[in-house]
Design a protein around this motif. Structure first.
Motif, mmCIF file in Angstrom:
data_model
loop_
_atom_site.group_PDB
_atom_site.id
_atom_site.type_symbol
_atom_site.label_atom_id
_atom_site.label_comp_id
_atom_site.label_asym_id
_atom_site.label_seq_id
_atom_site.Cartn_x
_atom_site.Cartn_y
_atom_site.Cartn_z
ATOM 1 N N SER A 122 0.818 -1.217 0.000
ATOM 2 C CA SER A 122 0.000 0.000 0.000
ATOM 3 C C SER A 122 0.850 1.263 0.000
ATOM 4 O O SER A 122 0.384 2.328 -0.413
ATOM 5 C CB SER A 122 -0.935 0.007 1.212
ATOM 6 N N ILE B 79 0.001 4.765 -2.118
ATOM 7 C CA ILE B 79 -0.153 6.060 -1.449
ATOM 8 C C ILE B 79 0.866 7.057 -1.988
ATOM 9 O O ILE B 79 0.543 8.230 -2.246
ATOM 10 C CB ILE B 79 -0.002 5.912 0.072
ATOM 11 N N PRO C 267 -3.427 11.065 -0.763
ATOM 12 C CA PRO C 267 -4.557 10.650 0.087
ATOM 13 C C PRO C 267 -5.770 10.172 -0.708
ATOM 14 O O PRO C 267 -6.582 9.400 -0.191
ATOM 15 C CB PRO C 267 -4.893 11.925 0.867
ATOM 16 N N ALA D 75 -7.577 6.485 -1.128
ATOM 17 C CA ALA D 75 -8.651 5.890 -0.333
ATOM 18 C C ALA D 75 -9.913 5.696 -1.171
ATOM 19 O O ALA D 75 -10.647 4.726 -0.978
ATOM 20 C CB ALA D 75 -8.957 6.758 0.886
ATOM 21 N N PHE E 244 -9.634 2.483 -3.045
ATOM 22 C CA PHE E 244 -9.895 1.329 -2.187
ATOM 23 C C PHE E 244 -11.410 1.164 -1.963
ATOM 24 O O PHE E 244 -11.908 0.035 -1.915
ATOM 25 C CB PHE E 244 -9.179 1.498 -0.847
ATOM 26 N N TYR F 53 -9.484 -2.079 5.156
ATOM 27 C CA TYR F 53 -8.636 -1.418 4.173
ATOM 28 C C TYR F 53 -8.816 0.098 4.189
ATOM 29 O O TYR F 53 -7.833 0.853 4.291
ATOM 30 C CB TYR F 53 -8.930 -1.961 2.770
ATOM 31 N N VAL F 54 -10.049 0.553 4.063
ATOM 32 C CA VAL F 54 -10.289 1.985 3.960
ATOM 33 C C VAL F 54 -9.905 2.697 5.258
ATOM 34 O O VAL F 54 -9.277 3.769 5.233
ATOM 35 C CB VAL F 54 -11.761 2.260 3.586
ATOM 36 N N SER F 55 -10.262 2.115 6.401
ATOM 37 C CA SER F 55 -9.905 2.726 7.682
ATOM 38 C C SER F 55 -8.394 2.839 7.827
ATOM 39 O O SER F 55 -7.864 3.876 8.240
ATOM 40 C CB SER F 55 -10.485 1.922 8.839
ATOM 41 N N ILE G 283 -6.014 2.881 5.463
ATOM 42 C CA ILE G 283 -5.421 3.831 4.513
ATOM 43 C C ILE G 283 -5.727 5.263 4.923
ATOM 44 O O ILE G 283 -4.841 6.144 4.871
ATOM 45 C CB ILE G 283 -5.932 3.553 3.086
ATOM 46 N N CYS G 284 -6.946 5.537 5.331
ATOM 47 C CA CYS G 284 -7.314 6.893 5.752
ATOM 48 C C CYS G 284 -6.496 7.338 6.958
ATOM 49 O O CYS G 284 -5.982 8.471 7.004
ATOM 50 C CB CYS G 284 -8.800 6.963 6.076
ATOM 51 N N THR H 257 -2.789 8.088 5.975
ATOM 52 C CA THR H 257 -2.604 9.384 5.302
ATOM 53 C C THR H 257 -2.862 10.566 6.229
ATOM 54 O O THR H 257 -2.391 11.669 5.968
ATOM 55 C CB THR H 257 -3.518 9.471 4.075
ATOM 56 N N TRP I 284 1.920 11.874 3.003
ATOM 57 C CA TRP I 284 1.997 10.866 1.945
ATOM 58 C C TRP I 284 3.295 10.952 1.160
ATOM 59 O O TRP I 284 3.804 9.953 0.653
ATOM 60 C CB TRP I 284 0.791 10.997 1.011
#
Length: 471
Positions: free
Chosen positions: A38, A42, A47, A50, A53, A249-251, A253-254, A257, A262
């Motif tokens: 990931s 990124i 950012p 996300a 994803f 995944y989304v949580s 990555i968020c 960032t 990034w």
């Protein structure tokens, strides 16, 4: 009610349980791609990655929902390859089975090398020897009853899931200033040309990369066939899996960032380690090394499982030699496991001795095959749902807005392939994967069902039926 016989009780005891299936499904999509890969996504897109994803997560949700309804409508057939065969015929069944097997064999080799390179920091042995040890170890795990595989996968997946959950909770508390010195969230998200610093085009180009990090959830539907109630287990898993994938995944990555700029991330280095170091978590690198190693071993274990089951089904249908059907008293297809492990070893050795020639060629040939598999699942759903509607047996098919959502998933997969063809870095993989599929289909036209399908009926039972017919 009659009590189960001793043989039935032993069979159930050796099979997979609901908790195995749930963790196999959840752990199957959490791999080294999230923990390490990931960072590259990124770093390239900022950012705004996300949103990619989220979009890919919805695609996976759609594929799993369709696959679940297919299996629940007619449980007990085996893997999803048999449903593809049911919808599209023996030639497509032959091609899809062998392509899927080839894809996961390449994964066996590449994951063995990845695990060996990690272990080399702790165990001072050659990479080739460590990769052999890893493959043999997972082979032995799969040699026992399916329950042993399920138990091993349950605990390996538990390590990954626990790591992700703990990371999300700690990072969320850090962002909310519950502990630590605080973090400039607005600066990290918008401080350098906003959410989309390099524009929208890089986001589209990264869709294949993100999709490949989230693959593997379909393995749970194959494993569910070895439970006492495959239909119910598949239904339960496919209803909730997509949302769980989105959450993890989304949580993650968020939060990454928000905490780490990034532009400070480097491809190939885990962004999770960077976040843990900023938060002051002691032993951050070691924690993530353990999590990544568990992810690699889990993927290796699952790859060995899925390749052996697919190979056995191909043999049952007459699309592979009949000796591959042989199973141990514990119902483990040991011959198919052995063939798959040997093939994985050859891939691993090619990575060491011919990385840019043979191994690079194998990666290109297999890279897009999972997309073709997902496309076939979509078309299979369209065909079988229309058949069931004509037959008046469509009560298990409940995906709304049919056929538009199914066509939307299929169109999204086609767009991913188009993105791969446009992107110079993915173009060779797209062409090689399509070429591999064409070659495999041509083989199917010449060899599909040339071998006689293997009956699973016991010889004694078959003799009794013959005697009855004679009487």
């Amino acid at each position: 009610m009659t009590e189960p016989t001793t043989d039935q009780a032993q069979s159930e005891d050796k099979g997979l349980s609901s908790r195995h299936i749930a963790m196999i499904a959840l752990g199957g999509v959490i791999g080294a791609g999230l923990f390490v890969g990931s960072s590259a996504a990124i770093a390239k897109a900022g950012p705004g990655i996300a949103f990619v994803f989220v979009a890919v997560g919805f695609l996976i949700m759609g594929i799993m929902r369709m696959l679940g309804e297919i299996v629940v409508s007619d449980p007990g057939r085996g893997s999803f390859v048999e449903y593809i065969r049911l919808a599209h015929g023996d030639r497509i069944g032959f091609a899809s089975g062998w392509l899927y097997w080839f894809f996961w064999v390449v994964v066996i080799g590449s994951e063995a090398i990845a695990g060996a390179m990690m272990l080399r920091d702790w165990i001072h042995l050659p990479v080739w020897l460590l990769s052999v040890i890893l493959i043999i170890s997972m082979k032995l795990v799969n040699f026992f009853a399916p329950k042993v595989f399920g138990e091993c996968e349950f605990w390996l997946s538990s390590v990954k899931v626990f790591t992700i959950v703990a990371f999300i909770l700690l990072a969320l508390l850090y962002v909310l200033h519950v502990f630590g010195g605080g973090v400039p969230v607005h600066h990290n998200l918008f401080g350098r040309r906003g959410l989309f610093p390099n524009g929208i085009v890089p986001l589209l180009a990264l869709v294949p990369t993100v999709l490949f990090t989230m693959m593997g959830s379909e393995i749970s539907t194959v494993a569910a066939s070895e439970t006492s109630d495959p239909g119910q287990n598949v239904s339960r898993v496919t209803r909730t899996l997509g949302l769980r994938i989105m959450m993890f995944y989304v949580s993650s990555i968020c939060l990454i960032t928000m905490i780490v700029p990034w532009w400070s991330l480097y491809p190939g280095k885990s962004p999770f380690v960077a976040v843990l170091k900023i938060m002051g978590v002691p032993g951050a690198a070691l924690i993530m090394q353990i999590a990544i190693l568990s992810a690699v071993l889990s993927c290796l274990n699952s790859s060995m499982y899925i390749t052996s089951r697919i190979l056995t089904e191909l043999a049952i249908q007459g699309d592979a030699p009949a000796f591959l059907v042989r199973t141990s008293p514990d119902k483990a297809p040991r011959m198919a496991i052995t063939i798959s492990s040997v093939a994985g070893l050859l891939v691993a050795f090619s990575s060491i001795f011919a990385p840019s020639e043979i191994f690079g060629f194998l990666l290109n040939c297999s890279g897009g095959l999972i997309l073709l598999t997902y496309a076939l699942i979509s078309t299979t759903y369209l065909v079988l749902r229309r058949r069931s509607k004509r037959a008046g047996t469509s009560k298990h098919f409940t995906l709304p807005l049919f056929p538009y959502l199914s066509l939307l998933c299929l169109g999204a997969i086609i767009l991913v392939f188009v993105a791969m063809l446009i992107n110079p870095g993915e173009r060779d993989t797209a062409f090689a994967s399509l070429g591999t599929a064409v070659v495999c289909y041509l083989m199917a036209c010449n060899f599909a069902s040339r071998l006689a399908p293997v009956t699973t009926e016991e010889p004694a039972a078959a003799e009794e039926e013959t005697e009855k017919d004679g009487e």
